[in-house]
Write a protein that holds these residues in place. Structure first.
Motif, PDB file in Angstrom:
ATOM      1  N   GLU A   1      17.817   3.244   0.867  1.00  0.00           N
ATOM      2  CA  GLU A   1      17.623   4.690   1.002  1.00  0.00           C
ATOM      3  C   GLU A   1      16.342   5.032   1.747  1.00  0.00           C
ATOM      4  N   GLN A   2      15.432   4.080   1.876  1.00  0.00           N
ATOM      5  CA  GLN A   2      14.155   4.347   2.548  1.00  0.00           C
ATOM      6  C   GLN A   2      14.191   4.019   4.035  1.00  0.00           C
ATOM      7  N   ILE A   3      15.317   3.516   4.516  1.00  0.00           N
ATOM      8  CA  ILE A   3      15.418   3.108   5.913  1.00  0.00           C
ATOM      9  C   ILE A   3      16.608   3.819   6.547  1.00  0.00           C
ATOM     10  N   LEU A   4      16.329   4.679   7.519  1.00  0.00           N
ATOM     11  CA  LEU A   4      17.375   5.364   8.272  1.00  0.00           C
ATOM     12  C   LEU A   4      17.656   4.568   9.542  1.00  0.00           C
TER      13      LEU A   4
ATOM     14  N   VAL B   1       0.821  -1.219   0.000  1.00  0.00           N
ATOM     15  CA  VAL B   1       0.000   0.000   0.000  1.00  0.00           C
ATOM     16  C   VAL B   1       0.851   1.264   0.000  1.00  0.00           C
ATOM     17  N   GLN B   2       2.097   1.172   0.476  1.00  0.00           N
ATOM     18  CA  GLN B   2       2.966   2.345   0.553  1.00  0.00           C
ATOM     19  C   GLN B   2       4.381   2.005   0.094  1.00  0.00           C
ATOM     20  N   PRO B   3       4.590   1.826  -1.167  1.00  0.00           N
ATOM     21  CA  PRO B   3       5.944   1.489  -1.642  1.00  0.00           C
ATOM     22  C   PRO B   3       6.949   2.608  -1.451  1.00  0.00           C
ATOM     23  N   ASP B   4       6.487   3.843  -1.226  1.00  0.00           N
ATOM     24  CA  ASP B   4       7.388   4.973  -1.058  1.00  0.00           C
ATOM     25  C   ASP B   4       7.565   5.402   0.400  1.00  0.00           C
ATOM     26  N   ALA B   5       7.056   4.624   1.332  1.00  0.00           N
ATOM     27  CA  ALA B   5       7.149   4.985   2.750  1.00  0.00           C
ATOM     28  C   ALA B   5       8.598   5.035   3.212  1.00  0.00           C
ATOM     29  N   ARG B   6       8.807   5.766   4.294  1.00  0.00           N
ATOM     30  CA  ARG B   6      10.135   5.859   4.896  1.00  0.00           C
ATOM     31  C   ARG B   6      10.087   5.291   6.317  1.00  0.00           C
ATOM     32  N   PHE B   7      11.228   4.774   6.766  1.00  0.00           N
ATOM     33  CA  PHE B   7      11.286   4.079   8.055  1.00  0.00           C
ATOM     34  C   PHE B   7      12.520   4.508   8.829  1.00  0.00           C
TER      35      PHE B   7
ATOM     36  N   TRP C   1      13.493  -6.627   5.785  1.00  0.00           N
ATOM     37  CA  TRP C   1      12.911  -5.360   5.339  1.00  0.00           C
ATOM     38  C   TRP C   1      13.542  -4.907   4.030  1.00  0.00           C
ATOM     39  N   LEU C   2      14.838  -5.151   3.888  1.00  0.00           N
ATOM     40  CA  LEU C   2      15.519  -4.769   2.646  1.00  0.00           C
ATOM     41  C   LEU C   2      15.131  -5.665   1.475  1.00  0.00           C
ATOM     42  N   SER C   3      14.403  -6.723   1.740  1.00  0.00           N
ATOM     43  CA  SER C   3      13.923  -7.561   0.643  1.00  0.00           C
ATOM     44  C   SER C   3      12.775  -6.905  -0.111  1.00  0.00           C
TER      45      SER C   3
END
Length: 518
Positions: free
Chosen positions: A430-433, A340-346, A423-425
């Motif tokens: 770049e989306q995970i800090l 539902v949110q392929p562009d989300a950030r974490f 999660w990286l799968s």
């Protein structure tokens, strides 16, 4: 409004059984419990018991049953650093009386070191099978029918308009389970009820309400500083959060889980979760309404969600997503969020997993906490984990609901790299800090600037930045827990050996030796 979810149909017919262990797991649990019972008599003759018996002598004359209950309560933390051999090395028929009752520190260390060596030898970092989008959507059709594929283009935060068919004068939050069971937030919902009619958007004779999801998630880990990060981010004028810090919807509430050991409750519908974003959505709606010039100036308000279970907790899979293999979960939380949110950030905050585990132990309100008790719980958990690895993969064990509920301490939560790789799968690096609590404690200004940059937030005045970075730390260790002091050196050494291969892989993945925690 109909909140029924297809994936939960028939849930009431399921018994909320806590565990469904195999005979081998049953044997493990039986051996452990019987072994504890046998040590109760021996535990009364330790030096600590003698001191407590002197105190109890003042109560001479009380009923014998009171003395029995008191001795039972004291047994766990009075038997010192005893260790039993791994129950997985025993047959179910083995008699518990054969287990040693009192091991010296040297023997204790030798036994548990062998357990850790056995675990390390079996560690592997194989890739998971990622389900395709069709599989994910078919598994949870109610989620994907309610959330659109695209969001409003002139908002930084993912939001959309949902047509409202209800009665404007009725209470839109009357059946919200978060509101019903969270008395602390009744005032918030009272305000939302009053503001609801004014925030409906009118278009072509129809009424719409603005619905939103988070722009970013703080997903873990527990006891790693997520509360402090949450409190500081709330002070940024462009950042808003849900009406409660940890909704736990993706991992627990949508399945009806409050605590897995207590069985299942009513599942929290998706709409109840979306209601948590209404306070921020109203402010976004106000900005849209005030933009009367229709220049479509981008609204920069973003919403965050901070459930520290999101990164690691997939304990519900065996009840809802069991594919028949009962080995590894076919779906993980991130599969559904990504759909539902392929562009989300974490944002992930980590700390030395050894210290995280001890802090985790101290946090929970159990009686008779002590460094000896912590050592015993660590040892028992390592034995259980070793037994699981003798039969299953590392991923299977950390997602094993039975094992996670049997272990007296949450060893698996500190295996950060396994969760991160999963999660990286589905999400890019770049989306995970990923932050370290140790760095955050040493220099909050640097950490918070990294977060602001990651979330693409606007500049702050020096005074506002100082307000955010110089406030006292949140959710620190309670004085009573600080008085216990650090864990025993032997416990620390054992845990460092256990977590070492996982930290090494984490440091390689992140290309940062600081995550070795040497």
């Amino acid at each position: 409004m109909d909140h029924r979810h297809g994936f939960l149909n028939g849930l009431d017919e399921k018994k909320p059984a806590f565990l469904h262990p195999s005979n081998r797991w049953t044997g493990v649990l039986t051996v452990i419990e019987n072994n504890r019972a046998q040590h109760q008599t021996w535990g009364l003759w330790t030096l600590g018991s003698v001191r407590k018996i002197k105190i109890l002598s003042f109560l001479f004359g009380l009923m014998v049953t009171v003395l029995i209950m008191a001795s039972y309560i004291l047994t766990r933390d009075q038997k010192g650093l005893f260790l039993t051999p791994s129950p997985y090395h025993l047959t179910v028929e083995s008699h518990p009386a054969q287990l040693p009752l009192n091991l010296s520190f040297a023997t204790d260390y030798t036994v548990v070191r062998e357990v850790v060596r056995s675990i390390v030898a079996r560690v592997d970092f194989s890739q998971r099978r990622v389900p395709d989008l069709r599989e994910v959507r078919e598994k949870e059709p109610n989620i994907f029918s309610a959330i659109p594929l695209k969001f409003l283009p002139h908002l930084k935060n993912p939001c959309w308009y949902e047509e409202f068919f209800g009665n404007v004068t009725a209470d839109p939050y009357g059946k919200n389970l978060y509101a019903l069971y969270s008395k602390r937030f009744q005032a918030v919902y009272d305000h939302l009820r009053r503001a609801f009619p004014a925030h409906l958007h009118q278009h072509t004779g129809r009424q719409y309400r603005l619905r939103c999801l988070p722009f970013f998630y703080i997903i873990g880990q527990p006891k790693c500083g997520t509360t402090d990060l949450y409190d500081r981010l709330q002070l940024h004028p462009e950042v808003h959060f849900t009406t409660m810090k940890e909704p736990h919807w993706w991992t627990r509430k949508r399945f009806g889980i409050i605590r897995l050991s207590n069985g299942f409750h009513n599942p929290y519908p998706l709409n109840d979760y979306l209601d948590l974003f209404d306070q921020a959505a109203n402010q976004i709606q106000d900005h849209l309404t005030s933009n009367s010039s229709k220049t479509h100036k981008k609204v920069d308000i973003i919403i965050g969600e901070a459930s520290a279970s999101t990164m690691w907790d997939n304990n519900a899979w065996v009840y809802f997503y069991d594919n028949g293999t009962k080995v590894e979960p076919p779906f993980l939380v991130q599969d559904f969020i990504h759909a539902v949110q392929p562009d989300a950030r974490f944002i992930v905050m980590l700390r030395d997993p050894v210290e995280r585990l001890y802090s985790d132990y101290l946090y929970f309100g159990m009686a008779n906490k002590s460094v000896e008790d912590f050592h015993e719980r660590v040892s028992e958990s390592l034995h259980l984990f070793e037994g699981c690895l003798a039969e299953r993969s590392i991923r299977s064990c950390i997602y094993n609901t039975t094992l996670n509920n049997l272990m007296p301490v949450r060893l698996q939560v500190g295996l950060y790299v396994i969760y991160l790789l999963d999660w990286l799968s589905v999400y890019s690096r770049e989306q995970i800090l990923i932050l370290r609590l140790e760095d955050h404690a040493a220099n909050r200004k640097i950490t918070m600037r990294r977060v602001f940059e990651f979330l693409k937030l606007g500049p702050l005045t020096l005074q506002k930045e100082a307000d955010i970075t110089k406030s006292p730390a949140s959710n620190t260790r309670r004085p009573a827990n600080r008085n216990l002091g650090p864990m025993l050196p032997i416990t620390k050494e054992i845990l460092q050996s256990f977590y070492e291969p996982f930290n090494q892989r984490l440091a390689r993945v992140l290309r940062d030796p600081a995550f070795l925690w040497m």
